[in-house]
Design an enzyme around this catalytic site. Structure first.
Site, PDB file in Angstrom:
ATOM      1  N   HIS A  79       0.848  -1.187   0.000  1.00  0.00           N
ATOM      2  CA  HIS A  79       0.000   0.000   0.000  1.00  0.00           C
ATOM      3  C   HIS A  79       0.883   1.236   0.000  1.00  0.00           C
ATOM      4  CE1 HIS A  79      -3.107   2.855   1.150  1.00  0.00           C
ATOM      5  NE2 HIS A  79      -3.953   1.942   0.739  1.00  0.00           N
ATOM      6  N   ASP A 139      -7.904  -5.134  -0.133  1.00  0.00           N
ATOM      7  CA  ASP A 139      -8.407  -5.967  -1.225  1.00  0.00           C
ATOM      8  C   ASP A 139      -8.172  -7.454  -0.999  1.00  0.00           C
ATOM      9  OD1 ASP A 139      -9.537  -4.069  -2.926  1.00  0.00           O
ATOM     10  OD2 ASP A 139      -7.563  -3.437  -3.587  1.00  0.00           O
TER      11      ASP A 139
END
Ligand code: ACO
Length: 382
Positions: free
Chosen positions: A265, A319
């Site tokens: 991320h 996700d």
């Protein structure tokens, strides 16, 4: 090298740029903290509902009981689609991917909204409610259309997750399934200036309109480096047959310098707090729905990734475990990213309204690297 007014430094990917202020969500990427208006995401996932969370993000405080009732009624009153939208859905190619369809359909909503170009904060909030409220019917009924099923109209007595799943599957979901989707919507509702939110701000900062801003955002979310990663995660899990294959598969990918979708991320260099919640949640859902194998493969991927790249701050992101959660709810893989749209409408609209309060056109510069004083050569001499 330091930046000057005439020659700012290049910040590729804008990773070190704070583009504006916002009071909606707070992220501490080092400690793995996410708060909406100061409230921990875990607290909201356990105790709130999606409708209440949207109110929180848009009004920067929790609603009273009667404020929440009014807000829910306002949302539900906008579930129904303008009549021509049903024809439009019915005329879309059945082979279209749902993300292309939903981007087109949200854009088309503007054609039927007399307030599309009214720019007051009140009109923007009303348009935000319309986009948020109509998206479930758009996604579910596009899915029905492509499967050759009759349309189902939204039921105003239901919350958004229940209404969506009822339209999608033609029957009311169990309370567990509806709750599962509602929690996923809360976890995905907002996340600072992520790529799609920033894209929506670029559009709204030109004083375009809310439909254009959200349409821009949907297109941006679609990419596999952003919201599209949840679908990529599921395709990976489906490729693997057994937990024993995971180690070689992960190591092979890393050796070839390929990315493992659902990991890493831009902001979190610790465990993504949304993934912390979703991991426990996905485990429970997998047990309830007989999908343990998928969960076991996910957790093995996580173990191998932790040994290999955990020291670089690469952990599962939102996700990764949302993929197995959506699969357990029974959603087709290509509806995973549209679920992100359902949720992130809240963040896109909220940030656009907030940004417009002190609007400044977003217009960065680029460092020109081409030639100067180049001659114009006539075409027949080139
Ligand atoms: N798998 C393997 N290695 C990775 C991954 C991954 N998923 N993500 C980052 N890395 C490695 C890179 O190879 C790089 O290694 P190096 O320094 O040895 O070259 C290092 O980590 C830094 O990577 P960057 O791409 O520079 O980091 P950035 O902040 O730009 O990337 C991103 C963030 C795009 C999310 C990246 O982690 C990625 O591609 N992840 C996979 C896609 C994904 O899951 N996206 C969803 C993000 S969450 C969301 O949008 C809702």
């Amino acid at each position: 090298m330091t930046a000057t007014a005439s020659k700012p430094m290049i910040d590729k990917g804008l990773a070190s740029t704070i583009a504006a202020e916002s009071a909606m969500s707070y992220i501490d990427g080092e400690k793995g903290v996410l708060e909406y208006v100061g409230i921990d995401i875990d607290d909201l996932a356990r105790n709130s509902t999606f409708e209440e969370t949207v109110y929180l993000l848009w009004h920067l405080r929790l609603p009273t009981k009667s404020e929440l009732e009014t807000f829910s009624q306002q949302i539900r009153a906008e579930y129904e689609l303008p009549e021509p939208m049903w024809d439009l859905i019915g005329n879309l190619p059945k082979t279209a991917s749902p993300m292309h369809a939903i981007r087109t359909l949200i854009s088309a909503l503007a054609l039927h909204d007399p307030e599309a170009d009214v720019h007051s904060p009140e009109a923007n909030t009303r348009k935000g409610i319309r986009i948020l409220a109509k998206t479930p019917a758009l996604i579910a009924n596009f899915d029905r259309h492509r499967k050759g099923l009759d349309f189902i109209k939204p039921d105003k007595s239901m919350d958004m997750a229940t209404a969506f799943l009822t339209m999608l599957n033609g029957e009311k979901p169990t309370d567990t399934m509806a709750k599962a989707l509602d929690v996923c919507l809360i976890l995905h509702a907002d996340h600072g200036f992520n790529a799609s939110t920033f894209a929506s701000l670029v559009t709204i900062s030109t004083l375009s309109d809310m439909y254009s801003a959200v349409t821009t955002a949907v297109g941006t979310l679609k990419g596999p480096l952003h919201g599209g990663a949840n679908e990529a995660v599921m395709h990976t899990l489906k490729e693997l047959n057994d937990v024993s294959e995971v180690e070689d598969w992960v190591k092979g990918k890393l050796e070839r310098k390929e990315r493992i979708m659902g990991f890493g991320h831009r902001v979190y260099k610790a465990y993504d707090p949304r993934a912390t919640y979703l991991k426990t949640f996905a485990k429970q859902l997998a047990e309830d729905t007989g999908n343990q194998k998928l969960y076991e493969m996910s957790s093995r991927i996580e173990e191998i990734m932790d040994e290999a790249v955990g020291s670089k701050g690469i952990y599962p992101n939102v996700d990764f475990y949302s993929a197995t959660s959506y699969y357990a709810i029974g959603l087709d893989i290509d509806l995973f990213t549209p679920m992100f749209v359902l949720a992130r409408n809240a963040g896109w609209v909220g940030h656009c309204i907030e940004y417009l309060e002190g609007n400044k056109l977003i217009r960065p510069r680029c460092e020109y690297t081409g030639p100067h004083k180049a001659p114009y050569v006539p075409i027949n001499e080139r």
